[in-house]
Design a protein around this motif. Structure first.
Motif, mmCIF file in Angstrom:
data_model
loop_
_atom_site.group_PDB
_atom_site.id
_atom_site.type_symbol
_atom_site.label_atom_id
_atom_site.label_comp_id
_atom_site.label_asym_id
_atom_site.label_seq_id
_atom_site.Cartn_x
_atom_site.Cartn_y
_atom_site.Cartn_z
ATOM 1 N N GLU A 1 -2.643 2.154 -4.730
ATOM 2 C CA GLU A 1 -2.615 3.624 -4.607
ATOM 3 C C GLU A 1 -1.244 4.201 -4.958
ATOM 4 O O GLU A 1 -0.648 4.970 -4.189
ATOM 5 N N VAL A 2 -0.790 3.853 -6.135
ATOM 6 C CA VAL A 2 0.573 4.209 -6.523
ATOM 7 C C VAL A 2 0.769 5.726 -6.636
ATOM 8 O O VAL A 2 1.882 6.215 -6.460
ATOM 9 N N VAL A 3 -0.309 6.494 -6.860
ATOM 10 C CA VAL A 3 -0.129 7.958 -6.954
ATOM 11 C C VAL A 3 0.323 8.564 -5.627
ATOM 12 O O VAL A 3 0.830 9.673 -5.601
ATOM 13 N N LEU B 1 0.231 10.975 -11.746
ATOM 14 C CA LEU B 1 1.424 10.236 -12.153
ATOM 15 C C LEU B 1 2.095 10.972 -13.295
ATOM 16 O O LEU B 1 1.423 11.465 -14.191
ATOM 17 N N LYS B 2 3.411 11.031 -13.274
ATOM 18 C CA LYS B 2 4.116 11.669 -14.385
ATOM 19 C C LYS B 2 3.870 10.860 -15.660
ATOM 20 O O LYS B 2 3.821 9.625 -15.600
ATOM 21 N N PRO B 3 3.764 11.546 -16.811
ATOM 22 C CA PRO B 3 3.579 10.794 -18.061
ATOM 23 C C PRO B 3 4.676 9.747 -18.266
ATOM 24 O O PRO B 3 4.405 8.656 -18.764
ATOM 25 N N SER C 1 0.865 -1.179 0.000
ATOM 26 C CA SER C 1 0.000 0.000 0.000
ATOM 27 C C SER C 1 0.898 1.224 0.000
ATOM 28 O O SER C 1 1.650 1.434 0.950
ATOM 29 N N CYS C 2 0.805 2.014 -1.040
ATOM 30 C CA CYS C 2 1.695 3.176 -1.142
ATOM 31 C C CYS C 2 1.134 4.338 -0.324
ATOM 32 O O CYS C 2 -0.078 4.508 -0.198
ATOM 33 N N HIS C 3 2.024 5.132 0.250
ATOM 34 C CA HIS C 3 1.641 6.340 0.991
ATOM 35 C C HIS C 3 2.808 7.285 0.906
ATOM 36 O O HIS C 3 3.915 6.885 0.468
ATOM 37 N N GLN D 1 -7.635 11.976 -7.463
ATOM 38 C CA GLN D 1 -6.380 12.506 -7.972
ATOM 39 C C GLN D 1 -6.414 14.027 -8.031
ATOM 40 O O GLN D 1 -7.388 14.612 -8.477
ATOM 41 N N ASN D 2 -5.348 14.673 -7.576
ATOM 42 C CA ASN D 2 -5.228 16.101 -7.834
ATOM 43 C C ASN D 2 -3.972 16.318 -8.672
ATOM 44 O O ASN D 2 -3.220 15.385 -8.949
#
Ligand SMILES: Nc1ncnc2c1ncn2[C@@H]1O[C@H](COP(=O)(O)OP(=O)(O)OP(=O)(O)O)[C@@H](O)[C@H]1O
Ligand SMILES: [Mg+2]
Length: 269
Positions: A108-110, A162-164, A66-68, A156-157
């Motif tokens: 939740e990779v963002v 995520l970067k392209p 779980s990303c944070h 998402q904000n």
């Protein structure tokens, strides 16, 4: 190119997943061609269950992270730890997945910091390598390794996007709540409540989902529907279960809550 038939199918331990479209075939193609996959979709729509199902179906171990925003690259790759007076290198979940040829699922990779996404780049293009600066190793991902990531575009904000250069390394598939004729059997199977009693709950969920964006940030998830049906199945009065599982979790605002309860009254008659 790896052959997925080489990895045994294990029907007995297969987590239940009802396909909604062609997502299982897409996952298998991605796996067979060693391509990473990004799952986009609202909370509680089945992304985690889907990955668990596909990992079991392809006979691969699964490492979920779980990303944070406190998660560091070292949390993923590993670090030297003190053990009985010695410093010992300990693999993180990403490194373990690469060594074992497992599926690594980044939820939740963002939320992940930039230094984390940088670690992913050489793993998610045709190099498929994981350089471990601290140990001096460069691991080559075996055929069985696959990186899967997910995020909820609704939250998402601009800062969290995520970067392209990261997102264009992944195939992507969009998830949404299943259509009623698919969601009813899913909720019935997961809760044990008969389909005839699940059907009105799904109808209500879809009426509440239609309010998304006006008063609600997110619609009722399949997960909450299963909670509701589980409460009813165990003997709770439907009105009470609906309030606890389908209304209260959606809002803290008294006016919005009253409006949702009216929708419930009208929908369920
Ligand atoms: N297609 C499906 N087949 C079987 N079960 C499903 C399906 N879709 C949803 N579910 C059920 O809904 C529950 C919630 O799904 P899951 O935990 O996979 O959601 P998620 O998309 O990962 O949510 P989050 O973004 O909050 O992590 C699962 O535990 C499972 O019971
Ligand atoms: Mg999940």
């Amino acid at each position: 190119m790896p052959d997925s038939a080489a990895f045994p199918v294990q029907p007995a331990s297969l987590p239940f997943y009802q396909p909604v479209a062609d997502e299982c075939a897409l996952f298998e193609h991605a796996f067979n061609h060693r391509l990473p996959l990004l799952l986009k979709g609202p909370t509680g729509c089945g992304k985690t269950r889907f990955v668990a199902h596909m990992a079991a179906r392809l006979g691969r171990p699964l490492y979920t992270v779980s990303c944070h925003d406190d998660l560091t690259a070292a949390d993923l790759t590993g670090r030297y730890l003190l053990k009985g007076g010695d410093t010992v290198w300990t693999d993180g979940p990403l490194t373990r997945a690469v060594r074992e040829g497992a599926i690594c699922y980044l939820d939740e990779v963002v939320e992940a910091r930039k230094d984390v996404t940088v670690v992913l780049h050489p793993l998610t293009d045709d190099r498929r390598i994981l350089p471990l600066e601290r140990t001096g190793e460069t691991l080559e991902a075996p055929d069985g390794f696959m990186l899967v990531a997910s995020y909820n575009p609704g939250y998402q904000n601009v800062l969290k996007a995520l970067k392209p250069s990261t997102r264009q390394r992944f195939l992507a598939v969009e998830f949404d709540f299943p259509k009623a004729d698919q969601e009813i059997p899913i909720v019935a199977a997961e809760s044990g409540l008969p389909e005839s009693r699940v059907a009105p709950l799904v109808r209500l969920a879809n009426a509440l989902r239609a309010l998304k964006g006006q008063d609600l940030e997110e619609g009722v998830s399949t997960r909450l529907l299963i909670y509701c049906a589980t409460l009813i199945r165990s003997g709770m009065k439907p009105e009470r279960a609906i309030r606890a599982a389908l209304i209260e979790p959606l809002t803290d605002d008294a006016d919005v809550r009253a409006a949702l309860l009216r929708v419930a009254d009208v929908t369920l008659g």
